[in-house]
Design a protein around this motif. Sequence first.
Motif, short mmCIF file in Angstrom:
data_model
loop_
_atom_site.label_atom_id
_atom_site.label_comp_id
_atom_site.label_asym_id
_atom_site.label_seq_id
_atom_site.Cartn_x
_atom_site.Cartn_y
_atom_site.Cartn_z
N THR B 9 0.87 -1.17 0.00
CA THR B 9 0.00 0.00 0.00
C THR B 9 0.91 1.22 0.00
N LYS B 38 -2.50 12.13 -2.07
CA LYS B 38 -3.74 12.27 -2.85
C LYS B 38 -4.93 11.69 -2.10
N ALA B 39 -4.67 10.61 -1.36
CA ALA B 39 -5.76 9.94 -0.65
C ALA B 39 -6.45 10.86 0.34
N ARG B 45 -12.91 13.00 2.00
CA ARG B 45 -12.05 12.00 2.64
C ARG B 45 -11.41 12.55 3.92
N HIS B 79 -14.96 6.54 -1.56
CA HIS B 79 -13.94 7.28 -0.82
C HIS B 79 -13.30 6.40 0.26
N LEU B 82 -10.70 4.21 -1.26
CA LEU B 82 -9.45 4.91 -1.54
C LEU B 82 -8.60 5.03 -0.27
N LEU B 83 -9.26 5.40 0.83
CA LEU B 83 -8.52 5.55 2.09
C LEU B 83 -7.99 4.20 2.56
N ASP B 85 -7.31 1.55 0.58
CA ASP B 85 -6.24 1.13 -0.34
C ASP B 85 -4.93 1.85 -0.03
N ALA B 86 -5.03 3.06 0.46
CA ALA B 86 -3.82 3.83 0.78
C ALA B 86 -3.21 3.36 2.10
#
Lengths: 119, 119
Positions: B9, B38-39, B45, B79, B82-83, B85-86
Amino acid sequence: MSKSLLELTPVQAVACCSPVTREPLSADAAERIAPLVKAIADPVRLRLLSLVASHADGEACVCDLNDAFELSQPTISHHLKLLHDAGLLDRDKRGVWVYYRVNATALGDLATLLGGVTA
Amino acid sequence: MSKSLLELTPVQAVACCSPVTREPLSADAAERIAPLVKAIADPVRLRLLSLVASHADGEACVCDLNDAFELSQPTISHHLKLLHDAGLLDRDKRGVWVYYRVNATALGDLATLLGGVTA
DNA sequence: CGTCGATATTGACAGATCTCGATGTTTGGG
DNA sequence: CCCAAACATCGAGATCTGTCAATATCGACG
């Protein structure tokens, strides 16, 4: 410049806030903070910030920065403008050259805002 | 999931780096760090992260999060993904409900990386 | 003045991002 | 079993972003 002098840069609008992890961010605060984070949410801008920050004398000439990338001069200029508008880079024109330096307070505020841990 | 199990990640790829202000970021490092920034470079977010972080017990159910926004359920789900996955949010499914909690280490690493000041 | 070199601005295009409605998946209950 | 509820995924449309070539601006220097 098209921007009103009364407007705050993103970083000025953020300096007051307590860390993101402490209490729920209001929609309003989030809208003010996001542009500041966006300003560093790009690999080129991260490198620009890093290059300027770690440069001798704490400042770097645009001509040096241009040479560090395989990107056109307007593109670098564009990224520098975004960082400057966000309040993260200060600009100083001396003769024909323009020097940028990091606004340490701005970066620090941002880190504090995110970390919460860092007091 | 389409993502290889061998991939890191964004936050894992970043934990090793010294602060941005210390020395010039390599192009490679910048490319790894940028997705992490970016996350959190979005008002929704930021609020999600803040809501989860400051929630009682340190975790929040998606159902609660949905109610906090005037956005569709798929959008919130997007959203959160995304958070997650980061590496910033951990996910825990219990029965029909899904709970998210902040990965404090990840956020801390990010803050340190940006601040430099914060040891 | 006129030109040249250093930056900034503009206009245009490709690709990424945010959002939604529709639909899929999984779990617990009847 | 079958349904309902919670959440995820898909596909599409509108907007934003990164990049470049072309051009403008601004200061130094003959």
